[in-house]
Design an enzyme around this catalytic site. Structure first.
Site, PDB file in Angstrom:
ATOM      1  N   ASN A 116     -54.848  80.112 150.477  1.00  0.00           N
ATOM      2  CA  ASN A 116     -53.716  79.741 151.318  1.00  0.00           C
ATOM      3  C   ASN A 116     -52.938  78.658 150.583  1.00  0.00           C
ATOM      4  O   ASN A 116     -53.373  77.518 150.505  1.00  0.00           O
ATOM      5  CB  ASN A 116     -54.243  79.221 152.671  1.00  0.00           C
ATOM      6  CG  ASN A 116     -53.142  78.651 153.548  1.00  0.00           C
ATOM      7  OD1 ASN A 116     -51.954  78.809 153.253  1.00  0.00           O
ATOM      8  ND2 ASN A 116     -53.527  77.977 154.625  1.00  0.00           N
ATOM      9  N   LYS A 121     -50.133  77.377 151.354  1.00  0.00           N
ATOM     10  CA  LYS A 121     -49.358  76.505 152.249  1.00  0.00           C
ATOM     11  C   LYS A 121     -47.915  76.345 151.735  1.00  0.00           C
ATOM     12  O   LYS A 121     -47.339  77.292 151.235  1.00  0.00           O
ATOM     13  CB  LYS A 121     -50.078  75.166 152.414  1.00  0.00           C
ATOM     14  CG  LYS A 121     -51.541  75.379 152.845  1.00  0.00           C
ATOM     15  CD  LYS A 121     -52.222  74.149 153.322  1.00  0.00           C
ATOM     16  CE  LYS A 121     -53.655  74.504 153.720  1.00  0.00           C
ATOM     17  NZ  LYS A 121     -54.378  73.434 154.363  1.00  0.00           N
ATOM     18  N   HIS A 140     -53.194  79.275 162.110  1.00  0.00           N
ATOM     19  CA  HIS A 140     -53.757  78.228 161.260  1.00  0.00           C
ATOM     20  C   HIS A 140     -53.619  76.881 161.967  1.00  0.00           C
ATOM     21  O   HIS A 140     -52.627  76.638 162.665  1.00  0.00           O
ATOM     22  CB  HIS A 140     -53.030  78.206 159.913  1.00  0.00           C
ATOM     23  CG  HIS A 140     -53.687  77.278 158.943  1.00  0.00           C
ATOM     24  ND1 HIS A 140     -53.430  75.938 158.944  1.00  0.00           N
ATOM     25  CD2 HIS A 140     -54.623  77.497 157.997  1.00  0.00           C
ATOM     26  CE1 HIS A 140     -54.186  75.365 158.009  1.00  0.00           C
ATOM     27  NE2 HIS A 140     -54.915  76.286 157.425  1.00  0.00           N
ATOM     28  N   GLU A 194     -52.649  74.105 161.125  1.00  0.00           N
ATOM     29  CA  GLU A 194     -51.389  73.381 160.922  1.00  0.00           C
ATOM     30  C   GLU A 194     -50.272  73.965 161.781  1.00  0.00           C
ATOM     31  O   GLU A 194     -49.348  73.247 162.180  1.00  0.00           O
ATOM     32  CB  GLU A 194     -51.034  73.396 159.423  1.00  0.00           C
ATOM     33  CG  GLU A 194     -51.924  72.407 158.658  1.00  0.00           C
ATOM     34  CD  GLU A 194     -52.360  72.863 157.283  1.00  0.00           C
ATOM     35  OE1 GLU A 194     -51.691  73.721 156.690  1.00  0.00           O
ATOM     36  OE2 GLU A 194     -53.404  72.359 156.800  1.00  0.00           O
ATOM     37  N   GLU A 230     -62.232  77.430 160.869  1.00  0.00           N
ATOM     38  CA  GLU A 230     -61.839  76.274 160.062  1.00  0.00           C
ATOM     39  C   GLU A 230     -61.865  75.021 160.920  1.00  0.00           C
ATOM     40  O   GLU A 230     -60.893  74.736 161.634  1.00  0.00           O
ATOM     41  CB  GLU A 230     -60.426  76.463 159.510  1.00  0.00           C
ATOM     42  CG  GLU A 230     -60.250  77.685 158.650  1.00  0.00           C
ATOM     43  CD  GLU A 230     -59.014  77.562 157.751  1.00  0.00           C
ATOM     44  OE1 GLU A 230     -59.207  77.408 156.537  1.00  0.00           O
ATOM     45  OE2 GLU A 230     -57.897  77.582 158.265  1.00  0.00           O
ATOM     46  N   GLY A 250     -58.518  69.976 154.271  1.00  0.00           N
ATOM     47  CA  GLY A 250     -57.781  69.063 153.399  1.00  0.00           C
ATOM     48  C   GLY A 250     -58.351  67.660 153.351  1.00  0.00           C
ATOM     49  O   GLY A 250     -57.726  66.741 152.828  1.00  0.00           O
ATOM     50  N   SER A 272     -62.057  72.591 153.054  1.00  0.00           N
ATOM     51  CA  SER A 272     -62.557  71.931 151.854  1.00  0.00           C
ATOM     52  C   SER A 272     -63.564  72.763 151.061  1.00  0.00           C
ATOM     53  O   SER A 272     -64.534  72.221 150.526  1.00  0.00           O
ATOM     54  CB  SER A 272     -63.136  70.555 152.195  1.00  0.00           C
ATOM     55  OG  SER A 272     -62.114  69.716 152.719  1.00  0.00           O
TER      56      SER A 272
HETATM   57  P1  PGA Z   1     -58.451  73.126 152.436  1.00  0.00           P
HETATM   58  O1  PGA Z   1     -57.570  74.015 153.437  1.00  0.00           O
HETATM   59  O2  PGA Z   1     -59.270  74.099 151.605  1.00  0.00           O
HETATM   60  O3  PGA Z   1     -57.492  72.337 151.634  1.00  0.00           O
HETATM   61  O4  PGA Z   1     -59.340  72.281 153.305  1.00  0.00           O
HETATM   62  C1  PGA Z   1     -58.093  75.144 154.072  1.00  0.00           C
HETATM   63  C2  PGA Z   1     -57.045  75.765 154.951  1.00  0.00           C
HETATM   64  O5  PGA Z   1     -56.226  75.010 155.517  1.00  0.00           O
HETATM   65  O6  PGA Z   1     -56.965  77.006 155.119  1.00  0.00           O
END
Ligand code: PGA
Length: 252
Positions: A8, A10, A97, A99, A171, A177, A216
């Protein structure tokens, strides 16, 4: 079931950067990807077509979008439809997601509409769920995940053709993140719960719905995560931006 190794990206990468990363990734992984894996890249909308051009000759490489609006077309300024995504080469799309839930304030009802519409239009949908840290601390993981699954999947048809295109990504919001990865026990428990709830809501065929873990995921922890029961892939943010690190994840 094939394991889905998903990137992803983003809101990162210009077209040139996306193209270079996809090319470099292929140089590093082609000929080495296990047969039971597929590699999914979800770039920003503006780089979908350049990434499609790079990966379209490789069977195991798939293209996905990070979002869409649940209509074929219409007066929805700024939005993108599943029809447009399929046209540009997308097989997959993410829905819900964290976000989008927490920064863009997308409601459970809106997400349910997207899951239903995306599947009906022929996309493979990865529906993302996960609890926040305060919810985990308050012992509400089961309640939150059950609620997100129940609401998000409320309108999904139980027809085999539709269900076969659904995937879930667990998640935990506190692990996205942050460098804070959920422990093996936490992942095992959450994925077991998700599997049980999917079977409860959808029926026996839900045992074939892939459940990805995200939060992560890095080259050094992916091996232990991917081997946990009911972990059928990973959804990777930060560590997918660099071809080197994502190649190690894909090949782990
Ligand atoms: P990350 O993000 O691997 O940076 O934690 C995962 C995601 O948001 O799908």
């Amino acid at each position: 079931m094939k394991k889905i190794m998903a990137a992803n990206w983003k809101m990162y990468k210009t077209q040139q950067e996306a193209k270079d990363t996809a090319k470099k990734l292929l140089e590093l992984i082609d000929g080495k990807v296990k047969e039971d894996r597929e590699v999914l890249i979800c770039p920003p909308f503006t780089s979908l077509s350049v990434v499609a051009d790079v990966i379209n000759r490789y069977q195991y490489m798939k293209l996905g979008a990070q979002n869409f609006y649940p209509a074929i077309e219409g007066a929805y300024t700024g939005e993108i439809s599943p029809k447009m995504l399929i046209d540009v080469g997308c097989e997959y799309a993410l829905v819900g997601h964290s976000e989008r839930r927490h920064i863009l304030n997308e409601s459970p009802e809106f997400l349910a509409q997207k899951v239903e519409f995306g599947l009906e239009m022929g996309l493979k949908i990865i529906y993302c769920i996960g609890e926040k840290l305060d919810q985990r601390k308050a012992g509400k993981v089961e309640q939150v995940l059950t609620d997100q699954l129940e609401k998000g999947l409320a309108k999904v048809s139980k027809e085999k053709d539709i269900v076969s295109r659904l995937a879930i990504a667990y998640e935990p919001v506190w692990a996205i993140g942050t460098g804070e990865v959920a422990g093996e026990k936490e992942i095992y428990e959450a994925h077991t719960l998700v599997r049980e709830k999917l079977i409860e809501f959808i029926g026996g065929q839900a045992k074939d719905i892939p459940i990805l873990y995200g939060g992560s995921v890095k080259p050094d922890n992916v091996k232990s995560i991917i081997n946990i029961d009911n972990v059928d892939g990973v959804l990777v943010g930060g560590a997918s931006l660099d071809a080197n690190s994502f190649s190690q994840i894909v090949l782990a």
